[in-house]
Design a protein around this motif. Structure first.
Motif, PDB file in Angstrom:
ATOM      1  N   ASN A 164       0.823  -1.152  -0.182  1.00  0.00           N
ATOM      2  CA  ASN A 164       0.129  -0.253  -0.039  1.00  0.00           C
ATOM      3  C   ASN A 164       0.789   1.260   0.157  1.00  0.00           C
ATOM      4  O   ASN A 164       0.479   2.216  -0.373  1.00  0.00           O
ATOM      5  CB  ASN A 164      -0.709   0.120   1.484  1.00  0.00           C
ATOM      6  N   THR A 167       1.565   1.596  -3.168  1.00  0.00           N
ATOM      7  CA  THR A 167       0.813   2.028  -4.286  1.00  0.00           C
ATOM      8  C   THR A 167       0.639   3.079  -4.200  1.00  0.00           C
ATOM      9  O   THR A 167       0.373   4.106  -5.332  1.00  0.00           O
ATOM     10  CB  THR A 167      -0.421   0.762  -4.511  1.00  0.00           C
ATOM     11  N   LEU A 168      -0.145   4.395  -3.246  1.00  0.00           N
ATOM     12  CA  LEU A 168       0.008   5.739  -2.907  1.00  0.00           C
ATOM     13  C   LEU A 168       0.820   6.362  -3.578  1.00  0.00           C
ATOM     14  O   LEU A 168       0.651   7.712  -4.243  1.00  0.00           O
ATOM     15  CB  LEU A 168      -0.699   5.519  -1.728  1.00  0.00           C
ATOM     16  N   TYR A 185      -5.947  13.595  -1.076  1.00  0.00           N
ATOM     17  CA  TYR A 185      -6.734  11.862  -0.749  1.00  0.00           C
ATOM     18  C   TYR A 185      -7.472  11.472   0.335  1.00  0.00           C
ATOM     19  O   TYR A 185      -7.645  11.824   1.198  1.00  0.00           O
ATOM     20  CB  TYR A 185      -5.786  11.481  -0.472  1.00  0.00           C
ATOM     21  N   SER A 187      -9.141   8.769   2.757  1.00  0.00           N
ATOM     22  CA  SER A 187      -8.945   7.408   3.045  1.00  0.00           C
ATOM     23  C   SER A 187      -9.475   7.288   3.941  1.00  0.00           C
ATOM     24  O   SER A 187     -10.562   7.984   4.313  1.00  0.00           O
ATOM     25  CB  SER A 187      -7.552   7.919   3.266  1.00  0.00           C
ATOM     26  N   TYR A 195      -5.307   1.909   6.035  1.00  0.00           N
ATOM     27  CA  TYR A 195      -5.200   3.136   5.423  1.00  0.00           C
ATOM     28  C   TYR A 195      -3.501   3.782   6.882  1.00  0.00           C
ATOM     29  O   TYR A 195      -3.658   4.752   5.493  1.00  0.00           O
ATOM     30  CB  TYR A 195      -6.481   4.124   6.311  1.00  0.00           C
ATOM     31  N   ARG A 198      -1.189   3.821   3.239  1.00  0.00           N
ATOM     32  CA  ARG A 198      -1.355   3.999   2.137  1.00  0.00           C
ATOM     33  C   ARG A 198      -1.375   6.081   1.994  1.00  0.00           C
ATOM     34  O   ARG A 198      -0.611   6.515   1.440  1.00  0.00           O
ATOM     35  CB  ARG A 198      -2.813   4.285   2.127  1.00  0.00           C
ATOM     36  N   TYR A 202       0.944   8.095   1.068  1.00  0.00           N
ATOM     37  CA  TYR A 202       0.512   9.836  -0.167  1.00  0.00           C
ATOM     38  C   TYR A 202       0.831  11.139  -0.251  1.00  0.00           C
ATOM     39  O   TYR A 202       1.895  11.479  -0.284  1.00  0.00           O
ATOM     40  CB  TYR A 202      -0.892  10.288   0.397  1.00  0.00           C
ATOM     41  N   ASP A 248     -10.284   6.283  -1.848  1.00  0.00           N
ATOM     42  CA  ASP A 248      -9.272   5.152  -1.422  1.00  0.00           C
ATOM     43  C   ASP A 248     -11.136   4.120  -2.018  1.00  0.00           C
ATOM     44  O   ASP A 248     -10.368   2.449  -1.677  1.00  0.00           O
ATOM     45  CB  ASP A 248      -9.763   5.053   0.275  1.00  0.00           C
TER      46      ASP A 248
END
Length: 329
Positions: A164, A167-168, A185, A187, A195, A198, A202, A248
């Motif tokens: 994650n 990915t973000l 974002y 989330s 989270y 992520r 971010y 998300d």
């Protein structure tokens, strides 16, 4: 027609009934040639497992419990579909439980699973779950579990998830490469490991592109279209508006797109969109949408294989953590 039994198969094949029983359950101590012969003969004769007899003898169940937070989310529904197919091929059936993002409902599900002596559990925790002691009860009853997607570091189980954080970070840098500099974002609950990772990704992505704009809305309730609508409205009515939005969930994205479309085509066309859960019809609403595609087949197969290892070799259990990469489409 008389129902054929394990003893019938054993007598007709000249084998001991315990050998036939183990072969039908694909136990590793029975050599492959014997297993294949027994399975082929049993299929030819229309053999069906007598689950009541197995339970009376204390044998394990052939039912796998799958717990998901929200079956309406495309990732979870696809995951369940893949697991069901893999389980059927291995001689198991799947019981699907939906927590609906409620920790209390999750606790009741675990009670039911323990009462039914289910063979093993595959679980993704709810948005409300911070204390995982109800999952730890499974270990007491020797019911193996593998966590997927939303996992908890407090549970000493094997896990399968998306990478994650990276990915973000990749989503942010990809949006930036398309000309967007003010990326917001939407989330989930930061108490959930998924989270947390992520959100780290971010902010790491923002640092990489060198922007001062930072706006992460942490939505702690169950994701809804209405929530996506109002969260997007809040961002767009702020003095400094974003020019791109990361969602998300496609459920949040639906609400966000509704708001943008209501404001007029110009705003919709000028706003970058990225979302998990790529429903093709979303691209009709926004041509500039970026789908974050999780490798659902790989994640599901890895999760199932880990659970099977725990069921078949309970004394050789190893805690394994697997991560997979997303594809941006």
């Amino acid at each position: 027609m008389k129902r054929i039994t394990i003893k019938d198969i054993a007598r007709e094949m000249g084998l001991h009934h315990s050998t036939v029983s183990r072969a039908l359950r694909s136990r590793s101590e029975i050599n492959q040639a014997t297993r294949e012969k027994v399975l082929k003969y049993a299929a030819l004769k229309g053999y069906q497992v007598n689950r009541n007899a197995l339970q009376l003898r204390g044998s394990g169940s052939n039912i796998i419990g799958v717990i998901v937070p929200n079956i309406h989310h495309s990732f979870f529904s696809n995951f369940v579909s893949i697991i069901t197919r893999l389980a059927f091929e291995a001689g198991y059936i799947v019981a699907v439980f939906q927590s609906e993002e409620s920790v209390e409902q999750e606790k009741e599900i675990l009670k039911s699973i323990i009462q039914q002596n289910i063979a093993g559990v595959i679980a993704s925790i709810s948005m409300e779950t911070t204390d995982t002691s109800h999952f730890q009860q499974l270990d007491h009853y020797k019911i193996p579990m593998v966590g997927f997607d939303r996992i908890s570091s407090s549970l000493k189980t094997s896990t399968v998830e998306l990478d994650n954080l990276s990915t973000l970070r990749n989503v942010v840098t990809t949006l930036h490469s398309r000309g967007y500099t003010k990326i917001a974002y939407l989330s989930g609950n930061p108490s959930i490991h998924l989270y947390q990772e992520r959100q780290k990704g971010y902010f790491g992505g923002l640092k990489a592109i060198g922007t001062s704009y930072q706006k992460c809305l942490q939505l702690t309730d169950k994701f809804t279209i209405e929530q996506g609508y109002h969260a997007t409205e809040k961002l767009m009515e702020a003095p400094e508006k974003p020019d791109a939005l990361i969602f998300d969930s496609h459920i949040l994205a639906c609400g966000g797109l509704q708001y943008l479309k209501k404001q007029g085509d110009r705003l919709l066309e000028n706003t970058g969109i990225a979302t998990f859960g790529g429903h093709p019809w979303l691209s009709i609403s926004a041509a500039n949408i970026l789908f974050i595609q999780q490798p659902e087949d790989q994640i599901a197969k890895a999760t199932f294989d880990l659970l099977m290892e725990n069921i078949v070799h309970p004394t050789q259990v190893k805690t394994t953590a697997l991560k997979f990469q997303a594809t941006l489409i």
